[in-house]
Design an enzyme around this catalytic site. Structure first.
Site, PDB file in Angstrom:
ATOM      1  N   HIS A 106       0.865  -1.183   0.000  1.00  0.00           N
ATOM      2  CA  HIS A 106       0.000   0.000   0.000  1.00  0.00           C
ATOM      3  C   HIS A 106       0.899   1.228   0.000  1.00  0.00           C
ATOM      4  O   HIS A 106       1.745   1.394   0.878  1.00  0.00           O
ATOM      5  CB  HIS A 106      -0.925   0.026   1.220  1.00  0.00           C
ATOM      6  CG  HIS A 106      -1.902   1.165   1.185  1.00  0.00           C
ATOM      7  ND1 HIS A 106      -3.164   1.047   0.640  1.00  0.00           N
ATOM      8  CD2 HIS A 106      -1.785   2.444   1.609  1.00  0.00           C
ATOM      9  CE1 HIS A 106      -3.788   2.205   0.736  1.00  0.00           C
ATOM     10  NE2 HIS A 106      -2.965   3.076   1.319  1.00  0.00           N
ATOM     11  N   CYS A 107       0.715   2.101  -0.989  1.00  0.00           N
ATOM     12  CA  CYS A 107       1.587   3.254  -1.153  1.00  0.00           C
ATOM     13  C   CYS A 107       0.877   4.531  -0.723  1.00  0.00           C
ATOM     14  O   CYS A 107      -0.134   4.914  -1.336  1.00  0.00           O
ATOM     15  CB  CYS A 107       2.051   3.377  -2.606  1.00  0.00           C
ATOM     16  SG  CYS A 107       3.128   4.799  -2.905  1.00  0.00           S
ATOM     17  N   PRO A 108       1.365   5.225   0.304  1.00  0.00           N
ATOM     18  CA  PRO A 108       0.709   6.476   0.729  1.00  0.00           C
ATOM     19  C   PRO A 108       0.852   7.593  -0.296  1.00  0.00           C
ATOM     20  O   PRO A 108       0.054   8.527  -0.300  1.00  0.00           O
ATOM     21  CB  PRO A 108       1.445   6.819   2.033  1.00  0.00           C
ATOM     22  CG  PRO A 108       2.776   6.155   1.925  1.00  0.00           C
ATOM     23  CD  PRO A 108       2.525   4.886   1.161  1.00  0.00           C
ATOM     24  N   ASN A 113      -2.052   7.004  -2.360  1.00  0.00           N
ATOM     25  CA  ASN A 113      -3.251   6.712  -1.577  1.00  0.00           C
ATOM     26  C   ASN A 113      -4.011   5.529  -2.169  1.00  0.00           C
ATOM     27  O   ASN A 113      -5.233   5.561  -2.317  1.00  0.00           O
ATOM     28  CB  ASN A 113      -4.166   7.950  -1.508  1.00  0.00           C
ATOM     29  CG  ASN A 113      -5.277   7.787  -0.478  1.00  0.00           C
ATOM     30  OD1 ASN A 113      -5.124   7.055   0.496  1.00  0.00           O
ATOM     31  ND2 ASN A 113      -6.395   8.457  -0.706  1.00  0.00           N
ATOM     32  N   ASN A 114      -3.278   4.505  -2.511  1.00  0.00           N
ATOM     33  CA  ASN A 114      -3.872   3.342  -3.164  1.00  0.00           C
ATOM     34  C   ASN A 114      -2.943   2.156  -2.986  1.00  0.00           C
ATOM     35  O   ASN A 114      -1.754   2.317  -2.713  1.00  0.00           O
ATOM     36  CB  ASN A 114      -4.082   3.620  -4.655  1.00  0.00           C
ATOM     37  CG  ASN A 114      -5.008   2.620  -5.313  1.00  0.00           C
ATOM     38  OD1 ASN A 114      -5.561   1.737  -4.654  1.00  0.00           O
ATOM     39  ND2 ASN A 114      -5.188   2.746  -6.609  1.00  0.00           N
TER      40      ASN A 114
END
Length: 344
Positions: free
Chosen positions: A163-165, A168-169
């Site tokens: 999950h990549c901040p 945001n996905n």
């Protein structure tokens, strides 16, 4: 009173939700500010007055043309990584309503799940780290191979990487190519901007200001842009190198940390390594031109993947992969010493 509390709770959760978009805002603002400095201050306004920066018009046109192409590829990849919807888990992996009712009433849920897994119409060979059937109790489905549940997105994601901040996905099967291209073009754009403006940075740094605000403004932004490019290129560059390694080995970030287990072999670190050329095709497709564009071209359906050296493996090993689960328990499968595949 209850209405006030409900409103406050809604506001708190709304603020938290907005914070998730803060990294995207930071990237967008940085890109537009860099665009303003590079295009207007370096190559249009200041470069034309000759006071600080001097550059022939033909050179400026070429630099701006290449720069706009890189900006388009970088930001379009960024947008695609953010807004691409993850492919839904096919219905055959979901329990039916009747099965869900039976599961809720079952005395031994684990045993019921194991029996239900035998009836799956599609092969599922990956097991959990403890050797159990990979069933998601939140989404109420059997996880396809390489699929994982994301607690932040609250859903199962096909071939989940992480999950990549910054987007945001989740990064998974549907948008991994776009995420990789975003990293690649970010590093390329930063290096291009820094190198193509290096002479302007030196000239601005050594220029003695006459006290004019416009001159000081140009000098500050040009020099600051150069150092920001170095910072972004370094940070994104290390991440890009790591993901180049993952792509060449056909691994995900999760698989690089923990080798996956299968019904016929455990701790198989190179389970999906098909050789660097085929590994690249799994992500970018078979067209070299399309591979560099933010256009979906990854191979497969996200549920089944060719495995390492399966063509050279024994017929028994190939059959084991597609056979439904037997009456042998998951623990016995996990602890069983399987014959290693011969890899020349």
């Amino acid at each position: 009173m209850a209405g006030v509390v409900k409103t406050l709770v809604w506001l708190v959760f709304g603020c938290i939700h907005c914070l998730f978009w803060l990294p995207i805002v930071i990237v967008t603002v940085a890109l537009f500010w860099g665009y303003y400095v590079y295009v207007f201050l370096i190559n249009i306004t200041a470069a034309g007055d000759g006071e600080i920066l001097e550059k022939p018009i033909a050179v400026r046109i070429v630099l701006l043309l290449i720069g706009h192409i890189l900006i388009f590829l970088q930001y379009s990849s960024f947008i695609k990584a953010i807004h691409t919807k993850h492919s839904p888990i096919p219905k055959q992996f979901h329990l039916t309503q009747e099965q869900l009712r039976e599961l809720d009433d079952a005395e031994d849920e684990k045993e019921y799940i194991r029996e239900a897994a035998k009836k799956l119409p599609v092969p599922v060979s990956m097991l959990s780290q403890s050797g159990n059937i990979r069933y998601c109790s939140r989404c109420r489905l059997f996880k396809p191979d390489r699929c994982h549940h994301c607690s932040l997105c609250n859903r199962c994601v096909l071939k989940m990487d992480h999950h990549c901040p910054w987007i945001n996905n989740c990064v998974g099967y549907s948008n991994y190519k776009f995420f990789f291209l975003f990293l690649f073009y970010t590093v390329t754009l930063c290096l291009y901007t820094g190198l193509s403006s290096l002479s302007d940075v030196i000239r601005a740094w050594t220029h003695h200001s006459n006290g004019s605000f416009s001159v000081s403004w140009v000098r500050f932004n040009v020099v600051f842009l150069f150092f920001m490019c170095l910072i972004f290129a370094s940070g994104a560059g290390f991440l890009l190198i790591f993901h180049i390694y993952l792509v060449l080995k056909n691994k995900t970030t999760l698989e690089s940390g923990r080798s996956p287990n299968f019904t016929f072999r455990r701790n198989w670190a190179s389970a999906y390594d098909l050789g660097w050329r085929r590994n690249l095709q799994q992500i970018f497709g078979t067209s070299l031109f399309i591979g560099f564009l933010p256009i979906a071209s990854s191979l497969g359906d996200g549920c089944e993947y060719p495995m390492s050296r399966m063509a050279g493996a024994s017929e028994e090993t190939q059959a084991q992969r597609h056979q439904p689960l037997t009456d042998e328990s998951e623990e016995e499968i996990y602890n069983r010493e399987s014959t290693p595949l011969t890899i020349p």
